[in-house]
Write a protein that holds these residues in place. Structure first.
Motif, short mmCIF file in Angstrom:
data_model
loop_
_atom_site.label_atom_id
_atom_site.label_comp_id
_atom_site.label_asym_id
_atom_site.label_seq_id
_atom_site.Cartn_x
_atom_site.Cartn_y
_atom_site.Cartn_z
N TRP A 83 -13.03 -3.39 19.04
CA TRP A 83 -11.60 -3.57 19.31
C TRP A 83 -10.97 -4.53 18.30
O TRP A 83 -9.87 -4.28 17.81
N THR A 86 -10.11 -2.82 15.12
CA THR A 86 -9.06 -1.81 15.19
C THR A 86 -7.84 -2.27 14.39
O THR A 86 -7.49 -3.45 14.40
N GLU A 90 -2.68 0.00 15.47
CA GLU A 90 -3.28 0.74 16.58
C GLU A 90 -3.33 -0.12 17.84
O GLU A 90 -3.10 0.36 18.95
N ARG A 91 -3.64 -1.40 17.65
CA ARG A 91 -3.62 -2.30 18.81
C ARG A 91 -2.19 -2.43 19.34
O ARG A 91 -1.95 -2.41 20.55
N PRO A 142 -0.62 -8.58 16.86
CA PRO A 142 -1.69 -8.22 15.92
C PRO A 142 -1.35 -8.55 14.47
O PRO A 142 -2.24 -8.91 13.69
N ALA A 191 -4.13 -8.26 22.49
CA ALA A 191 -3.41 -7.98 21.25
C ALA A 191 -4.06 -8.66 20.05
O ALA A 191 -4.03 -8.14 18.93
N GLY A 193 -7.20 -9.13 19.60
CA GLY A 193 -8.53 -8.60 19.31
C GLY A 193 -9.63 -9.10 20.22
O GLY A 193 -10.81 -8.85 19.96
N LEU A 221 -6.01 2.02 26.29
CA LEU A 221 -6.89 0.90 25.94
C LEU A 221 -8.34 1.35 26.03
O LEU A 221 -8.75 1.94 27.02
#
Length: 502
Positions: A83, A86, A90-91, A142, A191, A193, A221
């Motif tokens: 995650w 990512t 994308e987040r 992010p 958000a 990570g 998610l």
């Protein structure tokens, strides 16, 4: 008096006129959400989730065991690395999709808040708006977690500071603003990570946790990034705080419980950061030049919104002696018009207290005020868990009644001889979360506000404010750390210094 939700999504009052969603309603609130699966808890006991207004059963949830808790933390740890890698966009997209889910399911979410937490329809709409705004703010995070390149006084040397997620965040949330006070930690942690394990209050297991998991699951998610454990604090509470996996714990609730969590967390094999938002005893000070009508309106909303069950709620109304009698008269007449009872009635401001323990605490406070001989200006019936608004005047600031957070629809009014005594009264408490001062002179108000020992002070406004991009936190025994915006980014990330010698 009507307060509308600000464009930035801060907490304020609004009515909800949205049409119900055409999507099938969420169901399956009967267990745990771990590693992307809805599973039964294995503790061998059940949480019966009831509506505090009519005692109807909303859900029966099999409780989490220590093994379930351990599984949740390890699922979060396993999912976190992928995650964190990512892409930021994308987040961010997960939170934008979650906002769409919030919009489509507004009435369903508001209805759950009314039925499970005793929220009035007014307050439930406020909470829905706060959660939605928090998701929009999280979508910006992010890209906001930025490192630094720092000059070093050596040829060919470069210093870099990388900002990284802490790993796994443990969140323990309360029952009074359950969806918002869970999401206020969950959204930014995700958000940035991190992965999250969330333990909601047993009074609000759905709106405090399982409902939020449904929303993020529908938003896409990945499995394991958010896990929700519903269980008895006697069984999993200390283990949650002591578990070696989470590097950061956040808790919103009472100061004694916050102290206990800090103590237990210190016993973990790995040191943890703590974010604690604890009790309050917010003063609303009315100086001699205040706009009386505005001060009365703010004191009414600040004290009676959600039955006074808000950490920022106006717990003491401190009024200059020169306008004291006029304020008491005007406030008394205004409070007599407050509608209480059925929380689903759109005109109700004061609904039921959350549970029987809260009811006992509030009735004990009323009894204590009467025993102290304070002037009872407004009273009313206690029907089930609904306590009619009560107002007591001529309260002494040093009394036990004034020194404790009431967390109910009971308003103490305190007379101060002058501005200096009003400030002394405001600061004479172990707490320091929110506060307010009313004056027509902005410079005077600012000078006064800067002397209040609190994390937050509002000039000519209510004590209840929580904006997702503005700092939130308290001083003294009201907590540690700061929430929201760039402040929460610092709480949920860690800095890694890497140097390069060329």
């Amino acid at each position: 008096m009507v307060w509308v939700r600000a464009a930035q999504g801060g907490i304020a009052l609004q009515h909800n006129n949205e049409q119900p969603s055409s999507r099938p309603a969420y169901n399956g609130f009967d267990g745990q959400y771990i590693a992307g699966r809805w599973i039964a808890g294995t503790a061998g006991s059940t949480t019966v989730d009831r509506n505090p207004y009519d005692d109807s059963v909303l859900a029966e949830i099999s409780q989490a065991s220590l093994a379930d808790l351990d599984q949740a933390f390890h699922a979060a740890k396993a999912a976190q690395g992928a995650w964190a890698r990512t892409l930021p966009s994308e987040r961010a997209s997960v939170f934008l999709k979650a906002v769409s889910v919030m919009d489509a399911r507004k009435e369903e979410i508001v209805s759950w808040l009314i039925r499970e937490s005793g929220s009035s329809r007014i307050k439930a709409g406020v909470e829905w708006g706060a959660v939605r705004a928090g998701m929009l703010e999280a979508a910006t995070m992010p890209a906001a977690a930025q490192g630094h390149i720092i000059p070093v006084d050596k040829p060919g040397k470069e210093a870099r500071v990388y900002k990284k997620p802490v790993g796994v965040v443990g969140v323990i949330s309360p029952w009074n603003f359950p969806l918002h006070l869970s999401n206020r930690s969950v959204a930014p942690a995700l958000a940035l990570g991190n992965a999250v394990v969330l333990k909601p209050s047993n009074d609000t297991p759905v709106t405090g946790g399982l409902l939020l998991a449904k929303i993020y699951e529908e938003a896409g998610l990945p499995a394991g990034v958010l896990n929700v454990v519903v269980g008895s604090s006697a069984v999993i509470g200390d283990a949650f705080s002591r578990h070696p996996v989470p590097r950061v714990l956040t808790f919103t609730g009472s100061t004694p419980v916050g102290r206990h969590i800090a103590q237990v967390a210190g016993e973990s094999s790995l040191l943890k950061r703590l974010g604690l938002e604890l009790g309050g005893n917010a003063p609303l000070v009315v100086l001699d030049d205040a706009d009386l009508e505005k001060a009365v309106g703010a004191a009414l909303i600040g004290r009676f919104m959600h039955q006074g069950q808000i950490c920022m709620s106006t717990n003491r109304i401190i009024v200059d002696a020169s306008i004291y009698d006029r304020f008491v008269e005007a406030f008394t007449e205004a409070v007599k018009t407050v509608k209480y009872g059925d929380p689903n009635d759109p005109h109700t401001l004061v609904g039921p207290l959350c549970n029987d323990s809260q009811l006992r605490n509030v009735t004990d406070s009323i009894a204590r005020a009467r025993q102290s001989g304070f002037r009872e200006c407004v009273s009313g019936p206690i029907e089930g868990r609904v306590v009619a608004p009560h107002v007591f005047a001529d309260v002494t600031n040093s009394s036990e009644f004034a020194r404790h957070e009431i967390f109910g629809p009971v308003a103490p009014i305190i007379k101060a001889a002058n501005e200096a005594e009003a400030l002394a009264f405001a600061n004479d408490t172990e707490f320091g979360l929110s506060s307010a001062v009313f004056t027509r002179d902005e410079a005077r108000g600012l000078a006064f506000a800067q002397q209040i020992e609190a994390g937050m002070t509002h000039i000519n406004d209510i004590t209840i404010h929580d904006y997702p991009h503005v700092m939130f936190g308290g001083e003294k025994n009201s907590g540690l750390g700061r929430f929201n915006g760039k402040w929460i980014i610092e709480e949920f990330t860690t800095d890694h210094f890497i140097s390069i010698q060329r």
